[in-house]
Design a protein around this motif. Structure first.
Motif, PDB file in Angstrom:
ATOM      1  N   MET A   8      12.313  15.923  25.013  1.00 13.30           N
ATOM      2  CA  MET A   8      12.280  16.777  26.195  1.00 13.30           C
ATOM      3  C   MET A   8      11.061  17.689  26.036  1.00 13.30           C
ATOM      4  SD  MET A   8      15.083  19.481  27.744  1.00 13.30           S
ATOM      5  CE  MET A   8      16.289  18.227  28.205  1.00 13.30           C
ATOM      6  N   PHE A   9      10.212  17.695  27.061  1.00 13.07           N
ATOM      7  CA  PHE A   9       8.980  18.487  27.065  1.00 13.07           C
ATOM      8  C   PHE A   9       9.032  19.388  28.290  1.00 13.07           C
ATOM      9  CE2 PHE A   9       4.427  19.178  27.700  1.00 13.07           C
ATOM     10  CZ  PHE A   9       3.987  19.381  26.401  1.00 13.07           C
ATOM     11  N   VAL A  10       9.086  20.709  28.080  1.00 15.44           N
ATOM     12  CA  VAL A  10       9.262  21.647  29.188  1.00 15.44           C
ATOM     13  C   VAL A  10       8.018  22.512  29.319  1.00 15.44           C
ATOM     14  CG1 VAL A  10      10.717  23.462  30.164  1.00 15.44           C
ATOM     15  CG2 VAL A  10      11.757  21.613  28.841  1.00 15.44           C
ATOM     16  N   LEU A  11       7.409  22.436  30.485  1.00 16.68           N
ATOM     17  CA  LEU A  11       6.140  23.111  30.755  1.00 16.68           C
ATOM     18  C   LEU A  11       6.338  24.540  31.239  1.00 16.68           C
ATOM     19  CD1 LEU A  11       4.508  20.073  32.550  1.00 16.68           C
ATOM     20  CD2 LEU A  11       3.910  20.966  30.288  1.00 16.68           C
ATOM     21  N   GLY A  12       5.217  25.188  31.527  1.00 16.57           N
ATOM     22  CA  GLY A  12       5.216  26.553  32.034  1.00 16.57           C
ATOM     23  C   GLY A  12       5.423  26.592  33.539  1.00 16.57           C
ATOM     24  N   GLY A  13       5.385  27.802  34.073  1.00 11.69           N
ATOM     25  CA  GLY A  13       5.542  27.992  35.508  1.00 11.69           C
ATOM     26  C   GLY A  13       5.526  29.463  35.856  1.00 11.69           C
ATOM     27  N   LYS A  14       5.490  29.735  37.141  1.00 12.61           N
ATOM     28  CA  LYS A  14       5.441  31.119  37.614  1.00 12.61           C
ATOM     29  C   LYS A  14       6.819  31.778  37.615  1.00 12.61           C
ATOM     30  CE  LYS A  14       6.043  29.850  42.438  1.00 12.61           C
ATOM     31  NZ  LYS A  14       5.544  29.920  43.792  1.00 12.61           N
ATOM     32  N   GLN A  15       7.855  30.996  37.452  1.00 14.62           N
ATOM     33  CA  GLN A  15       9.224  31.496  37.513  1.00 14.62           C
ATOM     34  C   GLN A  15       9.546  32.314  36.260  1.00 14.62           C
ATOM     35  OE1 GLN A  15       8.369  28.221  37.541  1.00 14.62           O
ATOM     36  NE2 GLN A  15       8.628  27.663  39.667  1.00 14.62           N
ATOM     37  N   ASP A  16      10.551  33.160  36.381  1.00 11.58           N
ATOM     38  CA  ASP A  16      11.114  33.855  35.230  1.00 11.58           C
ATOM     39  C   ASP A  16      12.513  33.315  34.993  1.00 11.58           C
ATOM     40  OD1 ASP A  16       9.017  35.727  34.509  1.00 11.58           O
ATOM     41  OD2 ASP A  16       9.456  36.745  36.401  1.00 11.58           O
ATOM     42  N   VAL A  53       9.931  15.149  31.112  1.00 14.60           N
ATOM     43  CA  VAL A  53       9.020  16.286  31.245  1.00 14.60           C
ATOM     44  C   VAL A  53       9.448  17.121  32.442  1.00 14.60           C
ATOM     45  CG1 VAL A  53       6.623  17.008  31.559  1.00 14.60           C
ATOM     46  CG2 VAL A  53       7.138  14.912  30.263  1.00 14.60           C
ATOM     47  N   PHE A  54       9.814  18.374  32.186  1.00 18.14           N
ATOM     48  CA  PHE A  54      10.203  19.298  33.250  1.00 18.14           C
ATOM     49  C   PHE A  54       8.967  20.034  33.745  1.00 18.14           C
ATOM     50  CE2 PHE A  54      14.866  20.187  31.754  1.00 18.14           C
ATOM     51  CZ  PHE A  54      15.160  18.849  31.890  1.00 18.14           C
ATOM     52  N   GLN A  55       8.639  19.829  35.029  1.00 17.27           N
ATOM     53  CA  GLN A  55       7.528  20.530  35.673  1.00 17.27           C
ATOM     54  C   GLN A  55       8.091  21.588  36.619  1.00 17.27           C
ATOM     55  OE1 GLN A  55       5.286  16.850  37.092  1.00 17.27           O
ATOM     56  NE2 GLN A  55       3.660  18.376  36.872  1.00 17.27           N
ATOM     57  N   HIS A  56       7.421  22.738  36.669  1.00 17.91           N
ATOM     58  CA  HIS A  56       7.874  23.848  37.511  1.00 17.91           C
ATOM     59  C   HIS A  56       6.930  24.155  38.656  1.00 17.91           C
ATOM     60  CE1 HIS A  56       9.583  24.460  33.419  1.00 17.91           C
ATOM     61  NE2 HIS A  56      10.674  24.529  34.148  1.00 17.91           N
ATOM     62  N   MET A  57       5.732  23.572  38.616  1.00 22.31           N
ATOM     63  CA  MET A  57       4.725  23.781  39.667  1.00 22.31           C
ATOM     64  C   MET A  57       3.850  22.532  39.732  1.00 22.31           C
ATOM     65  SD  MET A  57       3.527  27.737  38.888  1.00 22.31           S
ATOM     66  CE  MET A  57       2.298  27.181  37.766  1.00 22.31           C
ATOM     67  N   GLY A  71       8.684  23.186  24.093  1.00 25.26           N
ATOM     68  CA  GLY A  71       8.612  24.067  25.247  1.00 25.26           C
ATOM     69  C   GLY A  71       7.363  24.930  25.158  1.00 25.26           C
ATOM     70  N   VAL A  72       6.615  24.974  26.249  1.00 27.64           N
ATOM     71  CA  VAL A  72       5.376  25.748  26.294  1.00 27.64           C
ATOM     72  C   VAL A  72       5.495  26.815  27.378  1.00 27.64           C
ATOM     73  CG1 VAL A  72       2.880  25.630  26.638  1.00 27.64           C
ATOM     74  CG2 VAL A  72       4.067  23.727  25.536  1.00 27.64           C
ATOM     75  N   CYS A  73       5.208  28.048  27.036  1.00 24.70           N
ATOM     76  CA  CYS A  73       5.217  29.190  27.948  1.00 24.70           C
ATOM     77  C   CYS A  73       6.610  29.379  28.561  1.00 24.70           C
ATOM     78  CB  CYS A  73       4.110  29.046  28.994  1.00 24.70           C
ATOM     79  SG  CYS A  73       3.696  30.597  29.817  1.00 24.70           S
ATOM     80  N   LEU A  74       6.804  29.045  29.822  1.00 28.75           N
ATOM     81  CA  LEU A  74       8.145  29.141  30.404  1.00 28.75           C
ATOM     82  C   LEU A  74       9.124  28.260  29.625  1.00 28.75           C
ATOM     83  CD1 LEU A  74      10.135  30.123  32.579  1.00 28.75           C
ATOM     84  CD2 LEU A  74       9.283  28.286  34.067  1.00 28.75           C
ATOM     85  N   GLY A  75       8.679  27.107  29.150  1.00 32.16           N
ATOM     86  CA  GLY A  75       9.530  26.225  28.353  1.00 32.16           C
ATOM     87  C   GLY A  75       9.999  26.883  27.060  1.00 32.16           C
TER      88      GLY A  75
END
Length: 177
Positions: free
Chosen positions: A49-57, A6-10, A87-91
């Motif tokens: 692979m589960f990739v979450l959202g975040g504030k990044q572009d 799981v990729f977390q961005h925040m 992938g959700v949002c940023l993902g």
């Protein structure tokens, strides 16, 4: 036992309710806190692979250098290994960018509850089985997928964004919402 990377961005963005689904399916999630500098491990021992959202572009590699490695890992995972990806949002945006799609600032931001309509392909896709042709969904994004990668099928769109959900074959899904 299956393992999910799981990729977390925040810090405050986490899998939430998806953790219940992981438990039901005997999937052990392993969180990777990219913003803290955690390195992406070898992908060999993972099943999802589960990739979450975040504030990044997706284009902010100068500010967030790990985005380049993340896109490379997603490309390897989806295009080369053909393994399950969500992938959700940023993902969703990272999936599109990693596979050659175009992501850019949104013409109209979507923050709040918006209508999303399934495309003809989306109505036939197993992810949306049983869903009505239009649904209200929660969104919070200022960038969007402008052009899906050639390997992807667009499953949903909104009045403001033409690429709200994509699928790559039967193993990868990205949703803006």
């Amino acid at each position: 036992m299956k393992r999910a990377l799981v990729f977390q961005h925040m810090d405050h963005d986490h899998p939430g309710r998806f953790l219940d689904f992981f438990t039901e399916d005997s999937i052990v999630p392993e969180m990777l806190r990219l913003w803290e500098g955690q390195e992406i491990p070898s992908l060999t021992d993972y099943d999802l692979m589960f990739v979450l959202g975040g504030k990044q572009d997706v284009w902010q590699e100068a500010e967030y250098p790990w985005l380049a490695a993340e896109k490379a890992a997603i490309r390897e995972w989806v295009a080369e290994r053909a393994k399950p990806y969500i992938g959700v949002c940023l993902g969703h945006q990272l999936l599109a960018a990693a596979l050659g799609g175009t992501v850019a600032p949104a013409d109209r931001h979507e923050v709040g509850v918006f209508d999303v309509a399934l495309t003809e392909e989306g109505r036939r896709h197993r992810l949306f089985a049983g869903f009505p042709p239009r649904s209200k969904v929660m969104q919070w994004h200022f960038a969007e997928v402008k052009q899906a990668p050639g390997a992807a099928t667009v499953l949903a769109q909104s009045e403001n964004a033409g690429v709200q959900a994509i699928a790559v074959d039967h193993h990868a899904i990205g949703t803006q919402f």
